[in-house]
Design an enzyme around this catalytic site. Structure first.
Site, PDB file in Angstrom:
ATOM      1  N   SER A 193       3.549  -2.274  10.410  1.00  0.00           N
ATOM      2  CA  SER A 193       4.846  -2.230  10.672  1.00  0.00           C
ATOM      3  C   SER A 193       5.274  -3.779  10.432  1.00  0.00           C
ATOM      4  O   SER A 193       6.296  -4.072  10.884  1.00  0.00           O
ATOM      5  CB  SER A 193       5.193  -1.903  12.124  1.00  0.00           C
ATOM      6  N   GLU A 247      -5.515  -4.858  10.264  1.00  0.00           N
ATOM      7  CA  GLU A 247      -4.476  -3.912  10.706  1.00  0.00           C
ATOM      8  C   GLU A 247      -4.843  -2.969  11.829  1.00  0.00           C
ATOM      9  O   GLU A 247      -5.500  -2.180  11.794  1.00  0.00           O
ATOM     10  CB  GLU A 247      -4.428  -3.022   9.348  1.00  0.00           C
ATOM     11  N   HIS A 302      -9.499   1.299   4.496  1.00  0.00           N
ATOM     12  CA  HIS A 302      -8.256   1.581   5.409  1.00  0.00           C
ATOM     13  C   HIS A 302      -8.350   2.313   6.331  1.00  0.00           C
ATOM     14  O   HIS A 302      -9.320   3.315   6.342  1.00  0.00           O
ATOM     15  CB  HIS A 302      -7.069   2.001   4.307  1.00  0.00           C
ATOM     16  N   ASN A 321       1.001  -1.272   0.136  1.00  0.00           N
ATOM     17  CA  ASN A 321       0.098  -0.089  -0.133  1.00  0.00           C
ATOM     18  C   ASN A 321       0.939   1.259  -0.016  1.00  0.00           C
ATOM     19  O   ASN A 321       1.344   1.581   0.985  1.00  0.00           O
ATOM     20  CB  ASN A 321      -0.856   0.129   1.259  1.00  0.00           C
ATOM     21  N   LYS A 331       0.130   4.256  -0.233  1.00  0.00           N
ATOM     22  CA  LYS A 331      -0.319   5.514   0.112  1.00  0.00           C
ATOM     23  C   LYS A 331      -0.117   6.602  -0.755  1.00  0.00           C
ATOM     24  O   LYS A 331      -0.328   6.615  -1.716  1.00  0.00           O
ATOM     25  CB  LYS A 331      -0.127   5.552   1.444  1.00  0.00           C
ATOM     26  N   GLY A 373       2.321   2.234  10.886  1.00  0.00           N
ATOM     27  CA  GLY A 373       3.263   3.279  10.684  1.00  0.00           C
ATOM     28  C   GLY A 373       3.964   3.430  11.993  1.00  0.00           C
ATOM     29  O   GLY A 373       4.525   4.832  11.896  1.00  0.00           O
ATOM     30  N   GLU A 402      -6.999   4.804   7.582  1.00  0.00           N
ATOM     31  CA  GLU A 402      -6.780   6.273   7.304  1.00  0.00           C
ATOM     32  C   GLU A 402      -8.098   6.846   6.588  1.00  0.00           C
ATOM     33  O   GLU A 402      -8.339   8.007   6.836  1.00  0.00           O
ATOM     34  CB  GLU A 402      -5.479   6.355   6.645  1.00  0.00           C
TER      35      GLU A 402
HETATM   36  C1  PEP Z   1      -0.880   0.255   6.099  1.00  0.00           C
HETATM   37  O1  PEP Z   1      -1.000   1.331   6.022  1.00  0.00           O
HETATM   38  O2  PEP Z   1      -1.491  -0.538   5.405  1.00  0.00           O
HETATM   39  C2  PEP Z   1       0.203  -0.215   6.577  1.00  0.00           C
HETATM   40  C3  PEP Z   1       0.405  -1.545   6.999  1.00  0.00           C
HETATM   41  O3  PEP Z   1       1.506   0.302   7.121  1.00  0.00           O
HETATM   42  P1  PEP Z   1       2.670   0.041   7.564  1.00  0.00           P
HETATM   43  O4  PEP Z   1       3.110  -1.296   7.264  1.00  0.00           O
HETATM   44  O5  PEP Z   1       3.805   1.370   7.446  1.00  0.00           O
HETATM   45  O6  PEP Z   1       2.637  -0.087   8.891  1.00  0.00           O
END
Ligand code: PEP
Length: 251
Positions: A213, A167, A96, A9, A11, A173, A98
């Site tokens: 992460s 998630e 997601h 992803n 973003k 992040g 966000e």
């Molecule tokens: C995401 O935003 O889908 C995600 C998993 O981000 P990160 O791997 O940076 O935590």
């Protein structure tokens, strides 16, 4: 049986030129390599057509990061599922955290987006996950179950086309990963919730990805868990070598 999938992803990162270069690097690294998972990269809308031109569809699936719940018309600035599909994309991330947090996307809207994506032949990667407060106050299983249940008016045939991504919002992040055991517990819970509605066969065939992460250093332990079928990768998907390291966790 369900598929193992590693999906990136991106973003709101990379210019068009940088994005095409990154896709090209991932494509080259995958050439001739044995891999035991499907690979998908979900990129900004502006990049879809150009990225599609540099990737081998046998090696990499292409996804958007969102789509509209509307079919077409007077929705300035929106991108429809049909438009996404017309670029050559095969997948779309929906829900997601966000999008839920910053753009107020709710369950009803996410169901409508999922229906549009399915109508246009896109595979939704549907994200669910609790925030830190819900993890700490112990409501996380109920919170995530209700996010999955938002899709339960779909027919069994439609539901079976969906990929779920768990998630935990506190791990996105932040550098904080859920432990492999925490991920497994939630993935098994999600599978049970699906089984209670759609039966064991559909539940067993649903790919449930972990996101938050995930890196080359922790992917192997996470993916070794029986209900973790791969990852949705943010930060580490922006570097071709790191993304490959996660893909190779399945080897
Ligand atoms: C995401 O935003 O889908 C995600 C998993 O981000 P990160 O791997 O940076 O935590």
């Amino acid at each position: 049986m369900r598929k193992n999938i590693v999906a990136g992803n991106w973003k709101m990162n990379t210019t068009l030129e940088e994005g095409v270069e990154l896709a090209d690097q991932i494509n080259s690294l995958l050439q001739g390599k044995e891999k035991n998972c499907d690979v998908v990269i979900c990129v900004p809308f502006t990049h879809l057509t150009s990225v599609n031109a540099v990737i081998d569809p046998e090696l990499i699936g292409l996804g958007a990061e969102n789509c509209s719940e509307h079919e077409k018309g007077a929705y300035t600035g929106e991108i429809s599922a049909a438009m996404v599909k017309s670029t050559g994309a095969t997948h779309v991330i929906l829900g997601h955290s966000e999008r839920r947090q910053y753009f107020g996307e709710n369950n009803e809207q996410l169901l409508a987006k999922t229906q549009k994506a399915l109508e246009h032949g896109l595979t939704p990667i549907f994200c669910v996950g609790e925030v830190l407060e819900e993890r700490e106050n112990g409501t996380y299983n109920d919170v995530v179950a209700s996010q999955v249940e938002a899709l339960f008016s779909l027919s069994p045939e439609d539901f079976s086309k969906i990929v779920i991504a768990y998630e935990p919002v506190w791990a996105i992040g932040t550098g904080k990963t859920a432990t492999a055991d925490q991920a497994e517990d939630m993935h098994a819970h999600i599978r049970k919730v699906i089984e209670n509605k759609y039966g064991k066969e559909i539940a067993d065939n649903t790919s449930i990805l972990y996101g938050g992460s995930c890196k080359p250093g922790n992917a192997k332990e996470l993916f070794a868990k029986p209900d973790v079928d791969g990852g949705l990768i943010g930060g580490a998907a922006l570097d071709a070598e790191s993304f490959m390291g996660i893909i190779e966790a399945f080897n």
